[in-house]
Design a protein around this motif. Sequence first.
Motif, PDB file in Angstrom:
ATOM      1  N   LYS A  69       3.505   9.914  -2.403  1.00 48.95           N
ATOM      2  CA  LYS A  69       2.588  10.666  -1.540  1.00 48.95           C
ATOM      3  C   LYS A  69       3.306  11.827  -0.835  1.00 48.95           C
ATOM      4  O   LYS A  69       3.070  12.103   0.357  1.00 48.95           O
ATOM      5  CB  LYS A  69       1.949   9.743  -0.489  1.00 48.95           C
ATOM      6  CG  LYS A  69       1.330   8.478  -1.059  1.00 48.95           C
ATOM      7  CD  LYS A  69       0.805   7.554   0.026  1.00 48.95           C
ATOM      8  CE  LYS A  69       0.337   6.231  -0.545  1.00 48.95           C
ATOM      9  NZ  LYS A  69      -0.129   5.302   0.504  1.00 48.95           N
ATOM     10  N   SER A  76       4.532   8.876   4.626  1.00 49.53           N
ATOM     11  CA  SER A  76       3.415   9.696   5.104  1.00 49.53           C
ATOM     12  C   SER A  76       2.688   9.062   6.274  1.00 49.53           C
ATOM     13  O   SER A  76       1.902   9.737   6.957  1.00 49.53           O
ATOM     14  CB  SER A  76       2.424   9.930   3.963  1.00 49.53           C
ATOM     15  OG  SER A  76       1.792   8.702   3.587  1.00 49.53           O
ATOM     16  N   LEU A 130       1.539  14.502   1.244  1.00 52.41           N
ATOM     17  CA  LEU A 130       1.070  14.223   2.600  1.00 52.41           C
ATOM     18  C   LEU A 130       2.178  14.299   3.638  1.00 52.41           C
ATOM     19  O   LEU A 130       1.916  14.137   4.838  1.00 52.41           O
ATOM     20  CB  LEU A 130       0.425  12.825   2.654  1.00 52.41           C
ATOM     21  CG  LEU A 130      -0.768  12.584   1.718  1.00 52.41           C
ATOM     22  CD1 LEU A 130      -1.261  11.149   1.851  1.00 52.41           C
ATOM     23  CD2 LEU A 130      -1.898  13.563   2.015  1.00 52.41           C
ATOM     24  N   ASP A 150       6.910   5.033   1.254  1.00 49.56           N
ATOM     25  CA  ASP A 150       5.816   5.890   1.724  1.00 49.56           C
ATOM     26  C   ASP A 150       6.133   6.305   3.157  1.00 49.56           C
ATOM     27  O   ASP A 150       6.065   5.504   4.088  1.00 49.56           O
ATOM     28  CB  ASP A 150       4.488   5.137   1.663  1.00 49.56           C
ATOM     29  CG  ASP A 150       3.326   5.988   2.178  1.00 49.56           C
ATOM     30  OD1 ASP A 150       3.526   7.208   2.371  1.00 49.56           O
ATOM     31  OD2 ASP A 150       2.226   5.439   2.372  1.00 49.56           O
ATOM     32  N   ASN A 160       0.806  -1.225   0.000  1.00 51.56           N
ATOM     33  CA  ASN A 160       0.000   0.000   0.000  1.00 51.56           C
ATOM     34  C   ASN A 160       0.838   1.273   0.000  1.00 51.56           C
ATOM     35  O   ASN A 160       0.398   2.320   0.498  1.00 51.56           O
ATOM     36  CB  ASN A 160      -0.948   0.012   1.212  1.00 51.56           C
ATOM     37  CG  ASN A 160      -2.169   0.889   0.981  1.00 51.56           C
ATOM     38  OD1 ASN A 160      -2.613   1.049  -0.157  1.00 51.56           O
ATOM     39  ND2 ASN A 160      -2.706   1.458   2.030  1.00 51.56           N
ATOM     40  N   GLU A 205       0.507   6.533   5.848  1.00 49.01           N
ATOM     41  CA  GLU A 205      -0.783   6.009   5.385  1.00 49.01           C
ATOM     42  C   GLU A 205      -0.733   4.547   4.972  1.00 49.01           C
ATOM     43  O   GLU A 205      -1.768   3.897   4.892  1.00 49.01           O
ATOM     44  CB  GLU A 205      -1.291   6.846   4.208  1.00 49.01           C
ATOM     45  CG  GLU A 205      -1.869   8.179   4.618  1.00 49.01           C
ATOM     46  CD  GLU A 205      -2.919   8.665   3.624  1.00 49.01           C
ATOM     47  OE1 GLU A 205      -2.949   8.119   2.503  1.00 49.01           O
ATOM     48  OE2 GLU A 205      -3.699   9.555   3.987  1.00 49.01           O
ATOM     49  N   CYS A 206       0.435   4.043   4.686  1.00 52.83           N
ATOM     50  CA  CYS A 206       0.500   2.683   4.143  1.00 52.83           C
ATOM     51  C   CYS A 206       0.329   1.624   5.214  1.00 52.83           C
ATOM     52  O   CYS A 206       0.036   0.457   4.899  1.00 52.83           O
ATOM     53  CB  CYS A 206       1.816   2.464   3.399  1.00 52.83           C
ATOM     54  SG  CYS A 206       3.267   2.459   4.483  1.00 52.83           S
ATOM     55  N   GLY A 207       0.539   1.971   6.491  1.00 49.55           N
ATOM     56  CA  GLY A 207       0.398   0.984   7.562  1.00 49.55           C
ATOM     57  C   GLY A 207       1.699   0.353   7.972  1.00 49.55           C
ATOM     58  O   GLY A 207       1.738  -0.380   8.971  1.00 49.55           O
ATOM     59  N   ASN A 255      -7.169   1.145  -0.789  1.00 50.23           N
ATOM     60  CA  ASN A 255      -6.479   1.643   0.390  1.00 50.23           C
ATOM     61  C   ASN A 255      -6.353   0.563   1.449  1.00 50.23           C
ATOM     62  O   ASN A 255      -6.650   0.764   2.611  1.00 50.23           O
ATOM     63  CB  ASN A 255      -7.230   2.834   0.975  1.00 50.23           C
ATOM     64  CG  ASN A 255      -6.259   3.917   1.443  1.00 50.23           C
ATOM     65  OD1 ASN A 255      -5.060   3.773   1.293  1.00 50.23           O
ATOM     66  ND2 ASN A 255      -6.793   4.990   2.001  1.00 50.23           N
ATOM     67  N   TYR A 256      -5.948  -0.645   1.058  1.00 47.81           N
ATOM     68  CA  TYR A 256      -5.706  -1.691   2.037  1.00 47.81           C
ATOM     69  C   TYR A 256      -4.534  -2.531   1.543  1.00 47.81           C
ATOM     70  O   TYR A 256      -4.254  -2.575   0.346  1.00 47.81           O
ATOM     71  CB  TYR A 256      -6.948  -2.566   2.256  1.00 47.81           C
ATOM     72  CG  TYR A 256      -7.526  -3.170   0.994  1.00 47.81           C
ATOM     73  CD1 TYR A 256      -7.044  -4.382   0.493  1.00 47.81           C
ATOM     74  CD2 TYR A 256      -8.563  -2.544   0.310  1.00 47.81           C
ATOM     75  CE1 TYR A 256      -7.565  -4.940  -0.654  1.00 47.81           C
ATOM     76  CE2 TYR A 256      -9.091  -3.099  -0.836  1.00 47.81           C
ATOM     77  CZ  TYR A 256      -8.600  -4.301  -1.303  1.00 47.81           C
ATOM     78  OH  TYR A 256      -9.129  -4.846  -2.437  1.00 47.81           O
TER      79      TYR A 256
END
Length: 444
Positions: free
Chosen positions: A367, A335, A370, A333, A255, A337-339, A274-275
């Motif tokens: 990203k 930011s 963000l 990533d 992600n 958001e990817c987990g 988004n998972y």
Amino acid sequence: MSRACSLFQLWQTPNRLPLTPYKISKGPHLIPSARNYPVLCFCKEIQTSTYEVVKGSYVPSAVVKPESRPKEKSPENLEDVGAFQKLPMVMPSVDILYSALRKAKRITPTKGIANIAKRERNRGAKQLDALMKELAIPLRTYSENFPNKKCLHPYERSLIELTLGDGNYEQVLGKVDALRKKVVSIGKEHASLCAKSTTKKEAEARLTEGIKKVEETFNREGKNVDDLLHIAKTLRAMPVVDLEAPTLCLVGAPNVGKSSLVRILSTGKPEVCNYPFTTRGILMGHIISNHQTFQVTDTPGLLKRCDEDRNNLEKLTLAVLSHLPTAILYVHDLSGECGTSPSDQFVIYKEIKERFGEHLWLDVVSKCDLLQKSPVLFATDNGYDSDLKLERYRKLGPDGAIHVSVTNEVGLTELKIRVHEMLDSQMTRIQVQESNQEKLEVVT
């Protein structure tokens, strides 16, 4: 008698002695001729047939020819990709059985048989034999035309193992061949019984019994044919990879935005959600630049864990990097958001960089719109970590990384230029390797 003895003596005369014929002269006496005839030679290789004595008679014996062994494929042919697109079309088991029954029932007895019992047992034996062959022929075709996994390219071999499960491919093929052997055995057995029937009623009963037995066996184990049909569909849907075309492989944690970049860079249209683990397999797209076609692959994300604990999706990514000549576009990533925390991403990145550092490499921080001024901290991060490289990574990513944003279209132009330059370099590298391989083959 004397004449016979003289002929026998003539036959026994050694070949090295010339025969000197006589000719009649003008006088009353025979005068030896001075001219010699060529020496008689008896060639042993003239005989082309062999004979054996059977009950006092000479009968030609069968000439046993050496068995012709099938030519084994050369190693060069074993390393080609594209075997999945050559798989035979597999019919559903129900269709195979229905078609075989329909064709077998059309079989008529041999013409000219007047006796009713003989005619019926002839018809029954022929129908059972036809049913057996109509079922066995497609099963044999599948067993012979599905490739041996050992002869496949390592990349395709990995796809079979990771997509179908280790050993499942060979197991299904073995069960299909076992079904063929059972059908042949049952068909021959009941055809023989039918041919030995003494009455019309007995022949009809044995025909019905044989058809029922074959049908029950095929219905009971026909699921293996349907499993093979599913395997063929799955493998045929795998993306075709050209080993001679440069390939860009997008790698990173789940992600992080790999699929979004594939949609931007190539013709590929992977699912974007988004998972984690949106990408369920190897997805292929293409880039066309300066009349040249390049390949782009979107791979499943990698997590921070050892190879023994990785799932099959992660192993697919490693298989691509291990067995295909790829250039790597590593996506980060930062930011949050990817987990996956930046610290974990940094560990994964260092591991992949160390294992596949010989590949052409380009780092991308996605990203970027963000990103905040202060780095994102996860619960797994150590706030007191004094590692300067990790601290720098959390803020900017690896040295030389391109910061992009698909949403705001930031950095995409620079990314495309850098990607094209890297693929051109990959093309040069492939051509040099092919040239070196050809020189090596000429020397050997």
